[in-house]
Scaffold this motif. Sequence first.
Motif, PDB file in Angstrom:
ATOM      1  N   THR A  18       0.840  -1.206   0.000  1.00 37.39           N
ATOM      2  CA  THR A  18       0.000   0.000   0.000  1.00 37.39           C
ATOM      3  C   THR A  18       0.874   1.254   0.000  1.00 37.39           C
ATOM      4  N   VAL A  19       1.953   1.218   0.777  1.00 40.88           N
ATOM      5  CA  VAL A  19       2.899   2.339   0.777  1.00 40.88           C
ATOM      6  C   VAL A  19       3.450   2.552  -0.632  1.00 40.88           C
ATOM      7  N   SER A  20       3.801   1.463  -1.295  1.00 45.07           N
ATOM      8  CA  SER A  20       4.342   1.544  -2.658  1.00 45.07           C
ATOM      9  C   SER A  20       3.342   2.184  -3.604  1.00 45.07           C
ATOM     10  N   ARG A  21       2.064   1.755  -3.480  1.00 40.72           N
ATOM     11  CA  ARG A  21       1.040   2.322  -4.359  1.00 40.72           C
ATOM     12  C   ARG A  21       0.873   3.819  -4.120  1.00 40.72           C
ATOM     13  N   VAL A  22       0.912   4.243  -2.863  1.00 41.01           N
ATOM     14  CA  VAL A  22       0.776   5.669  -2.539  1.00 41.01           C
ATOM     15  C   VAL A  22       1.940   6.461  -3.128  1.00 41.01           C
ATOM     16  N   LEU A  23       3.155   5.942  -2.950  1.00 43.65           N
ATOM     17  CA  LEU A  23       4.334   6.646  -3.437  1.00 43.65           C
ATOM     18  C   LEU A  23       4.397   6.700  -4.963  1.00 43.65           C
ATOM     19  N   ASN A  24       3.691   5.784  -5.609  1.00 47.00           N
ATOM     20  CA  ASN A  24       3.641   5.778  -7.069  1.00 47.00           C
ATOM     21  C   ASN A  24       2.372   6.417  -7.603  1.00 47.00           C
ATOM     22  N   ASN A  25       1.687   7.161  -6.692  1.00 50.52           N
ATOM     23  CA  ASN A  25       0.528   7.966  -7.084  1.00 50.52           C
ATOM     24  C   ASN A  25      -0.618   7.134  -7.657  1.00 50.52           C
ATOM     25  N   SER A  26      -0.832   5.944  -7.099  1.00 50.39           N
ATOM     26  CA  SER A  26      -1.913   5.082  -7.573  1.00 50.39           C
ATOM     27  C   SER A  26      -3.269   5.639  -7.145  1.00 50.39           C
ATOM     28  N   SER A  27      -4.244   5.520  -8.025  1.00 49.06           N
ATOM     29  CA  SER A  27      -5.602   5.981  -7.725  1.00 49.06           C
ATOM     30  C   SER A  27      -6.405   4.913  -6.979  1.00 49.06           C
ATOM     31  N   LEU A  28      -5.780   3.766  -6.696  1.00 43.94           N
ATOM     32  CA  LEU A  28      -6.482   2.652  -6.054  1.00 43.94           C
ATOM     33  C   LEU A  28      -6.498   2.760  -4.521  1.00 43.94           C
ATOM     34  N   VAL A  29      -5.804   3.756  -3.986  1.00 45.45           N
ATOM     35  CA  VAL A  29      -5.708   3.904  -2.528  1.00 45.45           C
ATOM     36  C   VAL A  29      -6.672   4.985  -2.045  1.00 45.45           C
ATOM     37  N   LYS A  30      -7.373   4.706  -0.955  1.00 43.35           N
ATOM     38  CA  LYS A  30      -8.304   5.679  -0.407  1.00 43.35           C
ATOM     39  C   LYS A  30      -7.558   6.927   0.068  1.00 43.35           C
ATOM     40  N   GLU A  31      -8.245   8.058   0.005  1.00 38.75           N
ATOM     41  CA  GLU A  31      -7.623   9.344   0.352  1.00 38.75           C
ATOM     42  C   GLU A  31      -7.110   9.366   1.791  1.00 38.75           C
ATOM     43  N   ASP A  32      -7.897   8.820   2.722  1.00 36.22           N
ATOM     44  CA  ASP A  32      -7.497   8.820   4.131  1.00 36.22           C
ATOM     45  C   ASP A  32      -6.255   7.952   4.343  1.00 36.22           C
ATOM     46  N   LYS A  42       6.723  11.561   6.078  1.00 36.46           N
ATOM     47  CA  LYS A  42       7.274  12.833   6.553  1.00 36.46           C
ATOM     48  C   LYS A  42       7.872  12.699   7.956  1.00 36.46           C
ATOM     49  N   LYS A  43       7.157  11.998   8.824  1.00 35.59           N
ATOM     50  CA  LYS A  43       7.611  11.858  10.204  1.00 35.59           C
ATOM     51  C   LYS A  43       8.914  11.076  10.299  1.00 35.59           C
ATOM     52  N   LEU A  44       9.039  10.043   9.475  1.00 34.14           N
ATOM     53  CA  LEU A  44      10.234   9.198   9.504  1.00 34.14           C
ATOM     54  C   LEU A  44      11.345   9.710   8.577  1.00 34.14           C
ATOM     55  N   ASN A  45      11.018  10.773   7.820  1.00 42.50           N
ATOM     56  CA  ASN A  45      11.974  11.329   6.859  1.00 42.50           C
ATOM     57  C   ASN A  45      12.438  10.251   5.876  1.00 42.50           C
ATOM     58  N   TYR A  46      11.470   9.494   5.395  1.00 40.47           N
ATOM     59  CA  TYR A  46      11.764   8.391   4.480  1.00 40.47           C
ATOM     60  C   TYR A  46      12.147   8.928   3.100  1.00 40.47           C
ATOM     61  N   GLU A  47      13.234   8.452   2.551  1.00 39.21           N
ATOM     62  CA  GLU A  47      13.685   8.846   1.223  1.00 39.21           C
ATOM     63  C   GLU A  47      13.504   7.687   0.259  1.00 39.21           C
ATOM     64  N   ILE A  48      12.821   7.998  -0.846  1.00 38.30           N
ATOM     65  CA  ILE A  48      12.543   6.966  -1.844  1.00 38.30           C
ATOM     66  C   ILE A  48      13.833   6.591  -2.579  1.00 38.30           C
ATOM     67  N   ASN A  49      14.087   5.330  -2.711  1.00 44.68           N
ATOM     68  CA  ASN A  49      15.226   4.822  -3.472  1.00 44.68           C
ATOM     69  C   ASN A  49      14.830   4.787  -4.950  1.00 44.68           C
ATOM     70  N   ASP A  50      15.284   5.815  -5.703  1.00 40.06           N
ATOM     71  CA  ASP A  50      14.856   5.934  -7.088  1.00 40.06           C
ATOM     72  C   ASP A  50      15.258   4.739  -7.936  1.00 40.06           C
TER      73      ASP A  50
END
Length: 343
Positions: A18-32, A42-50
């Motif tokens: 689900t995290v992957s889908r959100v980071l890839n801007n998937s429309s399949l994830v609920k807004e909340d 943001k809280k964990l300061n996670y950096e995406i491995n391009d």
Amino acid sequence: MAVTMKDVAKLAGVSPSTVSRVLNNSSLVKEDTARRVMEAVKKLNYEINDQARILRTNSSRLIGMIGAGMENPFLAKVLKGVENEARQRNYNIIYGDSDGELKLELKFLKIMKQRKIDGIIIISANIYSSLLEKVKESEIPVVFGSGYINDPDISCVTVDNVTAAYEAVDYLVNNGHKKIGVIQGPYSDAVASAERIKGVRLAFRNHGIELDDKLIAEGDYTFESGYTGAKELLSRNNDLTAIFAFNDEMAIGAIRYLQESGISIPRDISVIGFDGIDLSKFVKPALTTVEQSGYELGSKAVEMLDSLIQGKPLSNNKIFIPHKLVERESTEMHFGEVVGKRR
């Protein structure tokens, strides 16, 4: 210790997929759910491995843009449209300024392919056949934004240069001008300038006016070439009543030369440009011009490119953006005799 996607998933109370889908801007994830994930990122300061994302999704979310001369104000508007539309579609931009040189364009094309770019937008005054061949060989989705490309396999977004130039000359002729000088783009520009000169010739022919070679000067879309172009035209034609320049910068350069030569605009000579850059409204006299939206061109190019990247079929891979003639202070009706003797 580096924060992982699993850490983000745990804090957000979702699965790693689900995290992957959100980071890839998937429309399949609920807004909340998406909001919780982004808060955890943001809280964990996670950096995406391009690099990992590219391997996983086969997409870099990068669009390359190869442009000819960022100092050009019209191109700056195009780039703004590209950036804004790309941002809305979750792409980042890599830009290369080729200055219209084939060698640099081919170099940037190679670099962008190595960077696993998703697609490329090319804005160049010089569309060489070798560039088109390399674009096809690269198998990268590409959209050209600098003129109409006849090749059915090449997608492009452009103004209708032939019609727009025809309308500019038609406007001048209908206002009594028969002796019209033209400052065109470089002879090497086989797209935009070639299309505009085609429209000019068609308008002259339909009005029964001869377009002698001495009525045409070559420019390179800069203020300086407009200045020298006007000087060249006046040295060969002492009876000009109008000048049509193929972009606003050259038209403004022409105005400068005419004013320095004591020639009144538009009383002695009318001047018309092309593009509708912001400066055209503020020069004195304000410039009559064929206006096209660089921002819309850039935005439409990204829209088309995104469809190509996603493999969506295009109903039309050749799109014309609107244009209109904006009448200002630099043109007026010509009633017959040339005012004053010119040397």
